[in-house]
Design a protein around this motif. Structure first.
Motif, PDB file in Angstrom:
ATOM      1  N   ASP A 157      -4.751   1.935   8.554  1.00  0.00           N
ATOM      2  CA  ASP A 157      -3.723   1.428   8.225  1.00  0.00           C
ATOM      3  C   ASP A 157      -4.518   0.752   6.785  1.00  0.00           C
ATOM      4  OD1 ASP A 157      -1.097   1.480   8.943  1.00  0.00           O
ATOM      5  OD2 ASP A 157      -1.134  -0.464   9.578  1.00  0.00           O
ATOM      6  N   SER A 158      -5.243   1.292   6.534  1.00  0.00           N
ATOM      7  CA  SER A 158      -6.509   0.956   5.394  1.00  0.00           C
ATOM      8  C   SER A 158      -6.312   2.266   4.233  1.00  0.00           C
ATOM      9  CB  SER A 158      -7.835   1.822   5.751  1.00  0.00           C
ATOM     10  OG  SER A 158      -8.641   1.614   4.810  1.00  0.00           O
ATOM     11  N   GLU A 159      -5.991   1.338   2.794  1.00  0.00           N
ATOM     12  CA  GLU A 159      -5.871   1.984   1.417  1.00  0.00           C
ATOM     13  C   GLU A 159      -6.841   2.949   1.309  1.00  0.00           C
ATOM     14  OE1 GLU A 159      -4.761   1.096  -3.224  1.00  0.00           O
ATOM     15  OE2 GLU A 159      -5.003  -0.950  -1.256  1.00  0.00           O
ATOM     16  N   ALA A 160      -8.108   2.888   1.606  1.00  0.00           N
ATOM     17  CA  ALA A 160      -9.180   3.038   1.506  1.00  0.00           C
ATOM     18  C   ALA A 160      -8.595   5.502   2.377  1.00  0.00           C
ATOM     19  CB  ALA A 160     -10.241   2.545   1.466  1.00  0.00           C
ATOM     20  N   LEU A 161      -8.273   4.918   3.510  1.00  0.00           N
ATOM     21  CA  LEU A 161      -8.041   6.017   4.153  1.00  0.00           C
ATOM     22  C   LEU A 161      -7.023   6.283   3.599  1.00  0.00           C
ATOM     23  CD1 LEU A 161      -9.054   4.782   7.886  1.00  0.00           C
ATOM     24  CD2 LEU A 161     -11.003   6.247   6.605  1.00  0.00           C
ATOM     25  N   CYS A 162      -6.233   6.447   3.691  1.00  0.00           N
ATOM     26  CA  CYS A 162      -4.916   7.390   3.070  1.00  0.00           C
ATOM     27  C   CYS A 162      -4.935   7.473   2.048  1.00  0.00           C
ATOM     28  CB  CYS A 162      -3.906   5.675   3.141  1.00  0.00           C
ATOM     29  SG  CYS A 162      -3.277   5.063   4.142  1.00  0.00           S
ATOM     30  N   ARG A 163      -5.723   7.081   1.045  1.00  0.00           N
ATOM     31  CA  ARG A 163      -6.203   8.049  -0.577  1.00  0.00           C
ATOM     32  C   ARG A 163      -6.886   9.112  -0.361  1.00  0.00           C
ATOM     33  NH1 ARG A 163      -5.141   5.920  -5.101  1.00  0.00           N
ATOM     34  NH2 ARG A 163      -3.881   3.580  -5.102  1.00  0.00           N
ATOM     35  N   ALA A 164      -8.190   9.162   1.221  1.00  0.00           N
ATOM     36  CA  ALA A 164      -9.129   9.980   1.151  1.00  0.00           C
ATOM     37  C   ALA A 164      -7.887  10.634   1.825  1.00  0.00           C
ATOM     38  CB  ALA A 164     -10.393   8.968   2.056  1.00  0.00           C
ATOM     39  N   VAL A 165      -7.673  10.795   2.237  1.00  0.00           N
ATOM     40  CA  VAL A 165      -6.556  11.914   3.630  1.00  0.00           C
ATOM     41  C   VAL A 165      -6.065  12.457   2.431  1.00  0.00           C
ATOM     42  CG1 VAL A 165      -4.834  12.140   5.131  1.00  0.00           C
ATOM     43  CG2 VAL A 165      -7.359  11.163   5.817  1.00  0.00           C
ATOM     44  N   ALA A 166      -5.359  11.248   1.385  1.00  0.00           N
ATOM     45  CA  ALA A 166      -4.059  12.412   1.143  1.00  0.00           C
ATOM     46  C   ALA A 166      -4.613  12.940  -0.137  1.00  0.00           C
ATOM     47  CB  ALA A 166      -3.257  11.492  -0.168  1.00  0.00           C
ATOM     48  N   ASN A 167      -6.022  12.861  -0.744  1.00  0.00           N
ATOM     49  CA  ASN A 167      -6.542  13.634  -1.777  1.00  0.00           C
ATOM     50  C   ASN A 167      -7.792  14.636  -0.927  1.00  0.00           C
ATOM     51  OD1 ASN A 167      -5.850  12.327  -4.272  1.00  0.00           O
ATOM     52  ND2 ASN A 167      -6.934  10.532  -3.514  1.00  0.00           N
ATOM     53  N   PHE A 168      -7.571  15.058   0.244  1.00  0.00           N
ATOM     54  CA  PHE A 168      -8.482  16.272   0.668  1.00  0.00           C
ATOM     55  C   PHE A 168      -8.246  17.340   0.347  1.00  0.00           C
ATOM     56  CE2 PHE A 168     -10.840  17.727   4.250  1.00  0.00           C
ATOM     57  CZ  PHE A 168     -12.294  16.707   4.159  1.00  0.00           C
ATOM     58  N   PRO A 169      -9.020  18.263  -0.191  1.00  0.00           N
ATOM     59  CA  PRO A 169      -8.517  19.030  -0.149  1.00  0.00           C
ATOM     60  C   PRO A 169      -8.068  20.539   0.786  1.00  0.00           C
ATOM     61  CG  PRO A 169     -11.517  19.419   0.348  1.00  0.00           C
ATOM     62  CD  PRO A 169     -10.328  17.523   0.262  1.00  0.00           C
ATOM     63  N   VAL A 170      -8.437  20.056   2.586  1.00  0.00           N
ATOM     64  CA  VAL A 170      -6.904  21.115   3.084  1.00  0.00           C
ATOM     65  C   VAL A 170      -5.905  20.250   3.672  1.00  0.00           C
ATOM     66  CG1 VAL A 170      -9.377  22.329   3.233  1.00  0.00           C
ATOM     67  CG2 VAL A 170      -9.413  20.721   4.586  1.00  0.00           C
ATOM     68  N   ILE A 205       0.746  -1.437  -0.011  1.00  0.00           N
ATOM     69  CA  ILE A 205      -0.434  -0.302   0.069  1.00  0.00           C
ATOM     70  C   ILE A 205       0.963   1.426   0.389  1.00  0.00           C
ATOM     71  CG2 ILE A 205      -1.553   1.390   1.352  1.00  0.00           C
ATOM     72  CD1 ILE A 205      -2.888  -1.043   2.373  1.00  0.00           C
ATOM     73  N   LEU A 206       2.030   1.204   1.016  1.00  0.00           N
ATOM     74  CA  LEU A 206       2.876   2.466   0.413  1.00  0.00           C
ATOM     75  C   LEU A 206       3.204   2.633   0.302  1.00  0.00           C
ATOM     76  CD1 LEU A 206       3.816   4.463   3.447  1.00  0.00           C
ATOM     77  CD2 LEU A 206       5.598   3.038   3.490  1.00  0.00           C
ATOM     78  N   ARG A 207       3.573   1.760  -1.202  1.00  0.00           N
ATOM     79  CA  ARG A 207       4.703   1.446  -2.365  1.00  0.00           C
ATOM     80  C   ARG A 207       3.475   2.317  -3.562  1.00  0.00           C
ATOM     81  NH1 ARG A 207       5.091  -0.304  -7.299  1.00  0.00           N
ATOM     82  NH2 ARG A 207       2.796  -1.388  -6.785  1.00  0.00           N
ATOM     83  N   LYS A 208       2.487   1.650  -3.454  1.00  0.00           N
ATOM     84  CA  LYS A 208       1.112   2.498  -3.937  1.00  0.00           C
ATOM     85  C   LYS A 208       1.205   3.409  -3.996  1.00  0.00           C
ATOM     86  CE  LYS A 208      -2.565  -0.053  -4.910  1.00  0.00           C
ATOM     87  NZ  LYS A 208      -3.405  -1.334  -4.127  1.00  0.00           N
ATOM     88  N   LEU A 209       0.895   3.856  -2.596  1.00  0.00           N
ATOM     89  CA  LEU A 209       0.578   5.091  -2.585  1.00  0.00           C
ATOM     90  C   LEU A 209       2.076   6.353  -3.011  1.00  0.00           C
ATOM     91  CD1 LEU A 209      -0.936   4.887   1.259  1.00  0.00           C
ATOM     92  CD2 LEU A 209      -2.159   5.346  -1.393  1.00  0.00           C
ATOM     93  N   GLY A 210       3.002   5.565  -2.754  1.00  0.00           N
ATOM     94  CA  GLY A 210       4.566   6.357  -3.126  1.00  0.00           C
ATOM     95  C   GLY A 210       4.052   6.376  -4.421  1.00  0.00           C
TER      96      GLY A 210
END
Length: 419
Positions: A217-230, A117-122
């Motif tokens: 460690d949820s991938e869905a949570l990580c994506r939501a936070v990374a893409n959050f507008p603030v 997951i960390l690799r994909k996010l990176g």
């Protein structure tokens, strides 16, 4: 059946690996289903139903809790169980009992999943995406995601209340541990994303067992936070270990109180900078006012002179424009009058030509109609043959023996019968 039972029980226990697809915990027994999948295919290759008595299940959970990286048995978790086949004699049913678990296998799978997951996010640039957002100099409008009635909520809000600043907190409650963590936190983020007046979002929870950290460690949570507008701050309450959510957040804090303190410090710095700027602005404004007063006086004199000159110039230009417009209007009227006269004459001549052309076309059409008249064709020596129902005969295939035909000639008609 008893012999079969003994034979089955002689079969040695075996280790099986799979993904938990269903788990149901009853007072005295736990039922699980694990399945094996091909890469990229959601349809299982094989499925096996397992059961485990409550006492043995408690021992397995204690074994997991004693690990350096504990985890919780739940859906979609990869596990390795030691199972033993047995026969339930009353129903003659073959079933499998769980005897033990290999936690090292699951811990390794969790670590590999976490690394993947960390690799994909990176690779997608999501680890730094939220960090690259600009945090407001004074983040006074806070979106808070935390558990309802928790110590984390109290610690965070109490710390803000102790500050001299009037923070505005919009709280969305979510489950901060267990299987409901991911969907409820995602729902909270979705609600806050629709609120325009928010400077920062804080996700906080108090300390707890190490297994609680796995839910972040949820991938869905990580994506939501990374893409959050603030910017998103996390204060999940684990000082040693960091969840994947901490990795993608704008700022990872060790506790809810620390999260609030960082926001207070940010606002305090902005307040200090604003006071210094206000003093500098006041001094500069005082000097600027003196200079601008003198400048305005000079500008007033110059403006009055320029306006008077400009008015005189405009009067002269308007007089010239009036004369030019008068002459131009006379030319336009003369040209339009001549054009109208030409159009009148053209209409007179054109109408006559149109009528003559229409008459010629009519005469030609009349000639064509007369030429196509059957009477004209008959007059030339031709004949027309019709069936009894008045249809023209064009092909022999239309006729059969016994049909009555009428042949029209120039001077009469003849009736005949087909043989």
């Amino acid at each position: 059946m008893t012999s079969l039972k003994r034979k089955v029980e002689e079969t040695p226990a075996v280790w099986v690996r799979g993904v938990i697809t269903q788990i149901s915990i009853k007072p005295n027994i736990v039922y699980l289903t694990i399945a094996d999948f091909e890469e990229g295919n959601v349809k299982p290759i094989s499925v096996i139903s397992l059961s485990c008595f409550a006492g043995r299940f408690a021992a397995i959970q204690a074994k997991i809790a004693s690990c350096g990286k504990p985890f919780e048995l739940k859906d979609q978790l990869k596990v390795s169980f030691l199972i033993k086949a047995e026969i339930y004699v009353p129903y003659g049913k073959l079933q499998a009992q769980i005897l033990d678990i290999d936690p090292v296998y699951t811990i390794g799978e969790l670590a590999m999943t976490r690394m993947e997951i960390l690799r994909k996010l990176g690779a997608e640039g999501l680890i730094e995406k939220n960090k690259l957002l600009e945090l407001a100099p004074a983040p006074m409008r806070i979106g808070l995601i935390t558990g309802e009635g928790t110590a984390a909520f109290k610690d965070f809000t109490s710390k803000l209340a102790e500050s001299p600043f009037a923070f505005k907190v919009m709280t969305i409650y979510a489950k901060m541990q267990g299987a409901e963590t991911e969907p409820t936190v995602l729902a909270a983020l979705e609600k806050l994303a629709k609120v325009d007046a928010i400077d920062v979002v804080c996700i906080v929870r108090g300390g707890g067992s190490k297994t609680d950290l796995n839910f972040f460690d949820s991938e869905a949570l990580c994506r939501a936070v990374a893409n959050f507008p603030v910017p998103v701050f996390t204060g999940i309450g684990h000082e040693i270990d960091k969840s994947l959510l901490d990795e993608v957040a704008y700022q990872s804090c060790i506790t809810p109180t620390d999260t609030a303190k960082r926001l207070i410090d940010r606002v305090a710095d902005s307040w200090s900078q604003m006071q210094v700027l206000a003093q500098n602005i006041a001094a500069a404004a005082k000097d600027a006012l003196v200079q601008e007063n003198q400048h305005l006086s000079n500008c007033g004199v110059n403006l009055q002179q320029k306006v008077s000159k400009r008015i005189q110039n405009e009067k002269t230009k308007l007089a010239l424009c009036g004369n030019n417009m008068k002459r131009s209007l006379q030319f336009v009227i003369r040209d339009e009058k001549a054009r109208i006269e030409r159009n009148i004459e053209g209409l007179k001549q054109g109408s006559r030509k149109i009528l003559d052309l229409a008459k010629s076309n009519f005469n030609l059409s009349e000639i064509k109609v007369k030429t196509a008249d059957p009477a004209t064709v008959l007059a030339k020596g031709y004949s027309l043959t019709l069936t009894s129902d008045g249809k023209f005969v064009r092909n022999a295939s239309q006729l059969k023996s016994g049909d009555t035909l009428t042949t029209r000639l120039r001077d009469g008609s003849v009736t005949s019968v087909v043989q």
